[in-house]
Design an enzyme around this catalytic site. Sequence first.
Site, short mmCIF file in Angstrom:
data_model
loop_
_atom_site.label_atom_id
_atom_site.label_comp_id
_atom_site.label_asym_id
_atom_site.label_seq_id
_atom_site.Cartn_x
_atom_site.Cartn_y
_atom_site.Cartn_z
CD GLN A 98 -1.87 -0.98 3.30
OE1 GLN A 98 -3.05 -0.68 3.10
NE2 GLN A 98 -1.40 -1.21 4.50
N GLY A 99 0.61 2.10 -0.95
CA GLY A 99 1.40 3.32 -1.06
C GLY A 99 0.58 4.52 -0.61
CE1 TYR A 100 -3.15 3.04 1.03
CE2 TYR A 100 -3.00 2.70 3.39
CZ TYR A 100 -3.51 2.33 2.16
OH TYR A 100 -4.37 1.30 2.07
CB SER A 101 3.55 7.15 4.30
OG SER A 101 2.69 6.55 5.22
CB SER B 285 5.12 -2.67 4.69
OG SER B 285 5.29 -1.82 5.78
CD GLU C 298 -5.76 -4.95 9.48
OE1 GLU C 298 -6.04 -3.94 10.13
OE2 GLU C 298 -4.82 -5.71 9.73
CD GLU D 175 2.40 10.16 19.83
OE1 GLU D 175 2.47 9.55 18.74
OE2 GLU D 175 3.08 9.82 20.81
C1 LIG Z 1 6.82 -0.47 10.49
C2 LIG Z 1 6.11 0.51 9.63
C3 LIG Z 1 5.45 0.10 8.51
C4 LIG Z 1 4.79 1.01 7.68
N1 LIG Z 1 4.18 0.57 6.54
C5 LIG Z 1 3.61 1.47 5.71
C6 LIG Z 1 3.03 1.06 4.48
O1 LIG Z 1 3.05 -0.12 4.15
N2 LIG Z 1 2.50 1.98 3.66
C7 LIG Z 1 2.45 3.29 4.02
O2 LIG Z 1 1.93 4.07 3.25
N3 LIG Z 1 2.97 3.72 5.17
C8 LIG Z 1 3.56 2.84 6.02
N4 LIG Z 1 4.12 3.26 7.21
C9 LIG Z 1 4.12 4.69 7.49
C10 LIG Z 1 3.22 5.09 8.64
O3 LIG Z 1 1.89 5.02 8.27
C11 LIG Z 1 3.64 6.49 9.07
O4 LIG Z 1 4.96 6.42 9.54
C12 LIG Z 1 2.77 7.08 10.14
O5 LIG Z 1 1.47 7.31 9.68
C13 LIG Z 1 3.35 8.37 10.73
O6 LIG Z 1 3.71 9.28 9.75
P1 LIG Z 1 5.15 9.95 9.76
O7 LIG Z 1 6.13 8.86 9.82
O8 LIG Z 1 5.23 10.89 8.65
O9 LIG Z 1 5.25 10.73 11.12
P2 LIG Z 1 4.65 12.18 11.40
O10 LIG Z 1 3.24 12.22 10.97
O11 LIG Z 1 5.56 13.21 10.90
O12 LIG Z 1 4.69 12.17 12.98
C14 LIG Z 1 5.82 12.55 13.77
C15 LIG Z 1 5.37 12.68 15.21
O13 LIG Z 1 4.38 13.71 15.29
C16 LIG Z 1 3.21 13.23 15.89
N5 LIG Z 1 2.02 13.84 15.31
C17 LIG Z 1 1.71 14.01 14.02
N6 LIG Z 1 0.49 14.55 13.88
C18 LIG Z 1 0.01 14.72 15.12
C19 LIG Z 1 -1.21 15.23 15.64
N7 LIG Z 1 -2.21 15.67 14.87
N8 LIG Z 1 -1.35 15.24 16.97
C20 LIG Z 1 -0.36 14.79 17.79
N9 LIG Z 1 0.80 14.32 17.36
C21 LIG Z 1 0.99 14.27 16.03
C22 LIG Z 1 3.23 11.73 15.59
O14 LIG Z 1 2.42 11.02 16.50
C23 LIG Z 1 4.71 11.42 15.72
O15 LIG Z 1 5.02 11.21 17.06
C24 LIG Z 1 4.78 2.38 8.03
C25 LIG Z 1 5.44 2.79 9.19
C26 LIG Z 1 6.10 1.88 9.98
C27 LIG Z 1 6.79 2.36 11.20
#
Ligand SMILES: Cc1cc2nc3c(=O)[nH]c(=O)nc-3n(C[C@H](O)[C@H](O)[C@H](O)COP(=O)(O)OP(=O)(O)OC[C@H]3O[C@@H](n4cnc5c(N)ncnc54)[C@H](O)[C@@H]3O)c2cc1C
Lengths: 376, 398
Positions: free
Chosen positions: B130-133, B165, B249, B379
Site C-alpha cells: 500500500q502506497g499512502y505515506s 512495507s 481489516e 498520538e
Molecule cells: C513499520 C512501519 C510500517 C509502515 N508501513 C507502511 C506502508 O506499508 N505503507 C504506508 O503508506 N505507510 C507505512 N508506514 C508509514 C506510517 O503510516 C507512518 O509512519 C505514520 O502514519 C506516521 O507518519 P510519519 O512517519 O510521517 O510521522 P509524522 O506524521 O511526521 O509524525 C511525527 C510525530 O508527530 C506526531 N504527530 C503528528 N500529527 C500529530 C497530531 N495531529 N497530533 C499529535 N501528534 C501528532 C506523531 O504522532 C509522531 O510522534 C509504516 C510505518 C512503519 C513504522
Amino acid sequence: MDFSLTEDQEMFRGQIRKMLDKFGGTQVAREMIADKPESLKKVYSTLAELGCSGINIPEEYDGLDLEALDLVPTFEELGRSLVPGLFMETNALVVPIIKKYGTDEQKKNYLTAIAAGDKQVSFAALEPFNDFSRQGIQCSLAKKDGQYVLNGTKILVPEAELADAFLLVVRTSEDVEDGLSLVLIDAVDELNIERQLSFDEAKHVAKIECNQLVITEEQIIGEVNKGWEQLQEGLLYFNAALSSYMVGAMEHVVHMAAEYAKIREQFGQPIGRFQAVKHSIVDMKVHLEIARSLSYYANWVVDTEENDREAAVYSARTYATEKFIEAASQNIQLHGGIGFTEELDCHLYVKRARYYDQYLGSTPFYQEKVVASLGW
Amino acid sequence: MDFSFTKKEEKFRTELRTWLETNLPEGWLEGKRDLPEDLDEYSAYLRAWQRTLYDGGWAAIAWPKEYGGRDASLMEEIIYHQEMVRVKAPPLINYIGIHMVGPTLIDMGTEEQKEKYLKKILTGEEIWCQGYSEPSAGSDLTALKTRAVKDGDRWLINGQKVWTSFGHVADKCFLLTRTSTVPEKKHRGITVFLIDMDQPGVETLPIIQMDGHKDFNEVYLTDAVATDADIVGQVDSGWHVLIALMLHERTGIGAELFTLEKQFNDTVTLAQQYKVNGQPLIHNPLIRQKMAGFYARVRGSLLNYYRNLTTTVKNGQPGPESSIDKLVVSELNKELSSFAVEIQGHQGLLWDKDAAVDSKWQRLFLASFGQTIGGGTSEVQRNTIGERVLGLPKDMGR
Ligand SMILES: Cc1cc2nc3c(=O)[nH]c(=O)nc-3n(C[C@H](O)[C@H](O)[C@H](O)COP(=O)(O)OP(=O)(O)OC[C@H]3O[C@@H](n4cnc5c(N)ncnc54)[C@H](O)[C@@H]3O)c2cc1C
C-alpha cells in the site's frame, strides 16, 4: 462467545441509575460527611425494594438465585455516585460466605433477612498496628468452661452505625496452620463501638472493642481454625464486586473530565482541544475500559471453577485500584483551581480511591496473590 | 456471558489444526523456523507457503465462497489467528492483499478488477503493498502530493512514496494519488489506483530499519502508467475507498493480541529460567509485582478485545470503542519487550547468536518501536479516541 452484560442487566442498571440520580448522586455521600445517614438508609431500602439485596440469594431464602455478575450493574452504579454503606460487605462478602459455609440455621436467619433488606452486615477484620494477614489477626476467641470468650480490638469497621450484625475474623489457635475463625455477632448493642475519623469522611469507620464478650457455638461460621481460608473465598467475591464499584466511580471521573474539557475555554478554545488535556483523558478512558473488562470477567469467573479464578479477581482489583486513583487525581488537575475546591466532587473520588487502594491489602499485596495463584 | 466456542467453531479449529500439522513447512513444528536470508529465496519461500494455504483452502477464510474464501464468521477468524499464533506459522507475505486490498475489491471493485486480481491474491502470485505515506504526508495523509494526470487514455503518475512495507517484494500497489489540487477539502481530490510495481516508471529502494531489517521502502514514481480500469471507486473519491479498506481489516489486532499473550507467557518462562544470585528471577518480589502488572494488562487487553468483538458481532460493525485496542496492544508490546530484555541484566546486551537466552527478545524490543508508529501513531490514535469516543473538540487543522 459473548462477552457482554445482558439486556436485562443493562436495563437494571438504568433503573438503579435513575433511582440514585433522584437522590442527587453524590449528595448521599455528602450527607454522610455531615453525619446524616438518612438518605443512605433510604437508598438501601430502595435497593431492597428493587430486589438488589436478594440477587445472589437462593430462592428458598426468598432471593432471586442469580449470580455475582448480576450484581455488577448495581455495584457500578453505587460506585458512580460513591454511595457508602454496607451493600458490598453484606451481599458480596457475607452472603457468599454464609452460602458456602453456613449451617441451615444460619442461612435461614441471615439470608432471608438480607434478601428482604432487613439486615446489613459490616466487616471487622483489621486491627491496630497489624497488617491484613493471617498473622495480623490477634483478636482472640478462647474456649473457657464450655463457652467462647472474645477479646481484642478491631478498627476501620465500615458504617458500624448502620450494621445489624458484624462479621469478625478472630484467632482461635496459635498452634495450627490457619488458626482463625469467622464469627457473626448480632447483638450490636452489647458491643463497644466508637467512631473513628476517616480520611474519606463520606466513608464512616469505627473501632470495636471486645472485652470478655461471650460467643456461642452457633455464631461461628464454618469450621473453627479454618477461618482465614474461608474468608479468602468470600474475599474473591468482595474484590470482584469492589472492582465493579471502582469501575463505576472511574466512569464518572472520566465523564466529569471530558465534559469539563468541552465547556471550559482558555486561549479562545475549549481546553479539550489541547492534547495535553485530551490525551490524558483518553488514557483515563482506556484504563477505564480495560478495568471494566477485567471486572466483568472477574465477576463471571468467580462463580465458575476456572483455573484463573483467583488470578482474574485479584488482577481486576489491583488494576482498578491503581487506575482509579490515577484517574481521580488527574481529574483534579484537569479542572484547575476549581478542582481543588471542596465544592466540586473531584476530591470525593480521590479520597474514595485512596480508601480502597489501602483497604484490606495494598496493590503489591494483591499482585503477589495473583502471581502466587498462578504458581509462579 | 459465555466464553465457550460452539461445536461448529471447535470443529473448525480441529480441522485447521490437523491441516497445519501436515502442511506446515518441513520441520516447522519441531522448531526449524528460520526463514531464508536472501531476498529472492525469502520471497519464494513465503509465496510457496501462501500457495500451500491456498491449495488447502486456508488463504482467505473471511472472503465469500464465490471468490475463493470460506465465508468465515468473525469467531472463525479469531480461531484462525489463535491457531496460527500457536504454531508460530510463517508470516503471510500477502497480508495486505488478503486482508485489505482483496476485501476492498470484492466490496467496491469492478467485475474486471475482481476477475483480474482476486485469484492471484489468494495464490500469492501477486503480492500487494500500500502506497499512502509520503515524505511530507504521514499522519496527515491528506497532504499527499503524488500526482496522477490524465494523458490521452492513460494516467501518468509522478511523486514519491515512503515506508512502503512489502514494496520490495510486491507486484502490485494500492496507491493513493492526488488527482485534483483545488478541492474544497484536502481529503477530496484523492484517487486510488491499482498499479504495477514492475514497470519502468516505478523504482523501489529498500530502507534499512533500526532493527536491521529491510521491510519497508522508498518508492519513486516517474511517469508511472495506469489506466481508467485501474481506478478503485470514483476519481477524486479515494478517501472513501481508503476508509472502506480500513474497515475490512477486522481482526488484525486480534492476531497481534494473541501474539502478545504468547510473548507474555514466554516472558514468564524466561523469568523462571533466568537466575539472579542463584535464585530464579521470578522469586524476586519486585519482578513478581511487575509480572502481575503485566498479567493484568495482557488479560485486560484481550478481554477488552473480546468485549469489542461481541459488540461487532451483535451490531454488525465495530463501535468507536474498538479504536482503543490498537493503542493498547502496541504500547503494551513495547513495554513488555523492553521488560523482557531488561530482566536479562548485562547478558541482555548480547546480540544475535551470542544472546544469552534467545535474541528474539532483543529483536522484539527493536521491532516494537514500529508498532506505535505504523498504521497510525499512538498520538493520532489518542486524537481519534478523544474525538470519536469522548466527543472532545477536534484537533486543530482537522
Ligand atoms: C513499520 C512501519 C510500517 C509502515 N508501513 C507502511 C506502508 O506499508 N505503507 C504506508 O503508506 N505507510 C507505512 N508506514 C508509514 C506510517 O503510516 C507512518 O509512519 C505514520 O502514519 C506516521 O507518519 P510519519 O512517519 O510521517 O510521522 P509524522 O506524521 O511526521 O509524525 C511525527 C510525530 O508527530 C506526531 N504527530 C503528528 N500529527 C500529530 C497530531 N495531529 N497530533 C499529535 N501528534 C501528532 C506523531 O504522532 C509522531 O510522534 C509504516 C510505518 C512503519 C513504522
